[in-house]
Design an enzyme around this catalytic site. Structure first.
Site, PDB file in Angstrom:
ATOM      1  CG  ASN A   8      -1.911   1.162   1.322  1.00  0.00           C
ATOM      2  OD1 ASN A   8      -1.711   2.023   0.600  1.00  0.00           O
ATOM      3  ND2 ASN A   8      -2.752   1.078   2.292  1.00  0.00           N
ATOM      4  NE  ARG A  89      -6.067   1.464  -0.199  1.00  0.00           N
ATOM      5  CZ  ARG A  89      -6.141   2.728   0.636  1.00  0.00           C
ATOM      6  NH1 ARG A  89      -4.990   3.268   1.232  1.00  0.00           N
ATOM      7  NH2 ARG A  89      -7.164   3.353   0.713  1.00  0.00           N
ATOM      8  CG  HIS A 178     -12.687   3.278   2.907  1.00  0.00           C
ATOM      9  ND1 HIS A 178     -13.532   4.701   3.715  1.00  0.00           N
ATOM     10  CD2 HIS A 178     -11.529   3.855   3.389  1.00  0.00           C
ATOM     11  CE1 HIS A 178     -12.729   5.481   4.279  1.00  0.00           C
ATOM     12  NE2 HIS A 178     -11.287   4.923   3.994  1.00  0.00           N
ATOM     13  NE  ARG A 238     -10.458  13.100   2.757  1.00  0.00           N
ATOM     14  CZ  ARG A 238     -10.016  11.953   2.881  1.00  0.00           C
ATOM     15  NH1 ARG A 238     -10.921  11.225   3.260  1.00  0.00           N
ATOM     16  NH2 ARG A 238      -8.811  11.330   2.565  1.00  0.00           N
ATOM     17  CG  ASP A 280      -6.214  11.504  17.599  1.00  0.00           C
ATOM     18  OD1 ASP A 280      -7.124  10.877  17.979  1.00  0.00           O
ATOM     19  OD2 ASP A 280      -5.069  10.835  17.053  1.00  0.00           O
ATOM     20  NE  ARG A 282      -6.326   8.182  19.676  1.00  0.00           N
ATOM     21  CZ  ARG A 282      -5.398   7.421  19.191  1.00  0.00           C
ATOM     22  NH1 ARG A 282      -4.708   6.401  19.764  1.00  0.00           N
ATOM     23  NH2 ARG A 282      -4.750   7.818  17.843  1.00  0.00           N
ATOM     24  N   GLY A 330     -14.157   3.137  14.668  1.00  0.00           N
ATOM     25  CA  GLY A 330     -15.069   2.251  14.861  1.00  0.00           C
ATOM     26  C   GLY A 330     -14.735   1.200  15.688  1.00  0.00           C
ATOM     27  CD  GLU A 383      -8.816  -1.243   3.887  1.00  0.00           C
ATOM     28  OE1 GLU A 383      -8.060  -0.683   5.111  1.00  0.00           O
ATOM     29  OE2 GLU A 383      -8.871  -0.146   2.880  1.00  0.00           O
TER      30      GLU A 383
END
Ligand code: ADP
Length: 399
Positions: A8, A89, A178, A238, A280, A282, A330, A383
């Site tokens: 990748n 990828r 994705h 974004r 981030d 967190r 997630g 992936e």
């Protein structure tokens, strides 16, 4: 056992994972980072050893040399001939690719022609492929596309309501991204379903870049990202979907060009832009817990947009068997999962085991209860294994 290398390549990095196939055993993995810098970083994980070297890495070809030399030095392989295939990828496959293909001249030309659509990614993906090709010219390669899984969308789900000749002339469509991750998540989710022949799944890949996909019988019917990864839900930096007049008005008020504003919408918006704290999750969650009002707004907005897409896809699928959470946020943020579920649970009759949810980080688990109308599953995405499978199937198994 056959060794397959999965690559990748990004603009300044090259991630790798070497597999024994078809056993799907990871032999080693790692990353060359800060390519083009004098203080490049080369990391490798092999068995329980983790190594890290800081050294100049001039370009991607040098990163490939470094990787192959390490494989030999650490005796992970005895000879380069052991690597039978590489899988790469590629982010944008445009209208051309609805599945993985052998990386031949034709594929290379088409991928190159899509650079204008995905300048940050496709160029780097090609550089990574060429670096391998020049070093191991006899090893065949496969290209796996982030967009391929989404090519089953109907026109109503993928055409934008702009003048139709633009759509045709310039191939402007929702290509999504994705896809390899969403396909993997759907396949894994099936293991939890009672009637896997007929499945309706909403997969939520929520990381720095985030997207949501509606999947029926393992085929994508709708996905949130658009022509580029800027579309869909709000992300780390974004905007996600916007009224297009926001773009025009911001340019006018801030005296910036469309290109400048496009960069701002890609790199300085989302969680970062609204909270002013960080991209981030967190950091934003921490600030939120301390009462920072912009962080609270940013997170509420983030969660609401995810909930809205889940609601939309519930309708689009005509009901849902499972909702899957994956990727950095997630998989690892029970707080975020709980907030999303709180938004949708009443309408969709979902019940999760809240104590169990709190304990699940980075591992696969069913977090809904027996009473829930929809299963909620956390699944770490993979992936690379999908790329390794396609590479093995195309170049070795079906040869
Ligand atoms: P990408 O692959 O798009 O770069 P990732 O899937 O790695 O992104 O996700 C990065 C996001 O995941 C960051 O916002 C980060 O805060 C979040 N994340 C990673 N680990 C954790 C964790 N342990 N708890 C909460 N959030 C996490």
């Amino acid at each position: 056992m056959i060794k397959v290398m999965v690559i990748n390549a990004g603009s300044s990095s090259l991630k790798f994972k070497l597999y024994d196939m078809p056993e799907e055993m990871v032999v080693c993995s790692g990353i060359a980072e800060r390519i083009g810098h004098l203080d490049g970083i080369f990391r490798m994980n092999f068995k329980d050893q983790k190594s890290k070297e800081i050294l100049p890495i001039k370009d991607h070809a040098e990163a490939v040399h470094l990787l192959l030399k390490s494989l030999l030095d650490k005796r992970i392989i005895k000879s380069l001939d052991e690597i039978k295939a590489t899988g790469h990828r590629v982010v944008q496959g445009g209208k051309y690719f609805s599945h993985s293909v052998i990386f031949d001249e034709d594929a290379e030309m088409k991928i190159e022609s899509l650079i204008s659509l995905s300048p940050l990614h496709n160029g780097a993906n090609l550089v990574g492929f060429r670096a391998f090709q020049s070093t191991l010219p006899n090893v065949l390669a496969v290209a796996t596309f982030d967009t391929a899984f989404h090519r089953t969308m109907e026109d109503q789900d993928s055409v934008f309501p702009i003048p139709y000749d633009y759509t045709i002339k310039h191939d402007i469509r929702r290509y999504g991204a994705h896809g390899t991750s969403h396909q993997y998540l759907a396949l894994e989710a099936l293991k939890h379903l009672d009637n896997p022949e007929h499945s309706k799944i909403i997969s939520c890949h929520i990381g720095s870049g985030s997207s949501i996909t509606a999947i029926k019988d393992l085929k994508c019917v709708a996905t949130s990202m658009g022509l580029t990864p800027l579309g869909g839900i709000m992300m780390g930096t974004r905007t996600g979907d916007l009224d297009p007049s926001v773009m025009k008005y911001c340019c006018y008020k801030e005296d910036k060009t469309a290109e400048e504003m496009f960069q701002i919408f890609n790199k300085e918006s989302g969680l970062l832009g609204v909270s002013g704290v960080s991209n981030d999750s967190r950091d934003v969650l921490n600030a939120m817990q301390k009462g920072n009002e912009r962080a609270i707004l940013a997170y509420k907005l983030f969660v609401r947009r995810i909930a809205d897409f889940i609601g939309q896809y519930f309708v689009r699928l005509g009901g849902v068997d499972a909702i899957v959470f994956s990727a950095g946020i997630g998989e690892n943020s029970p707080e975020t999962r709980q907030m999303i579920i709180d938004e949708i649970k009443e309408a969709l009759k979902i019940e999760i085991d809240e104590e169990k949810n709190k304990l699940i980080r980075g591992k696969e688990a069913l977090i809904s209860t027996q009473n829930s109308a929809i299963k909620v599953i956390v699944i770490p995405t993979d992936e690379e294994i999908m790329i390794a499978r396609d590479t093995y199937d195309l170049l070795i198994k079906n040869k």
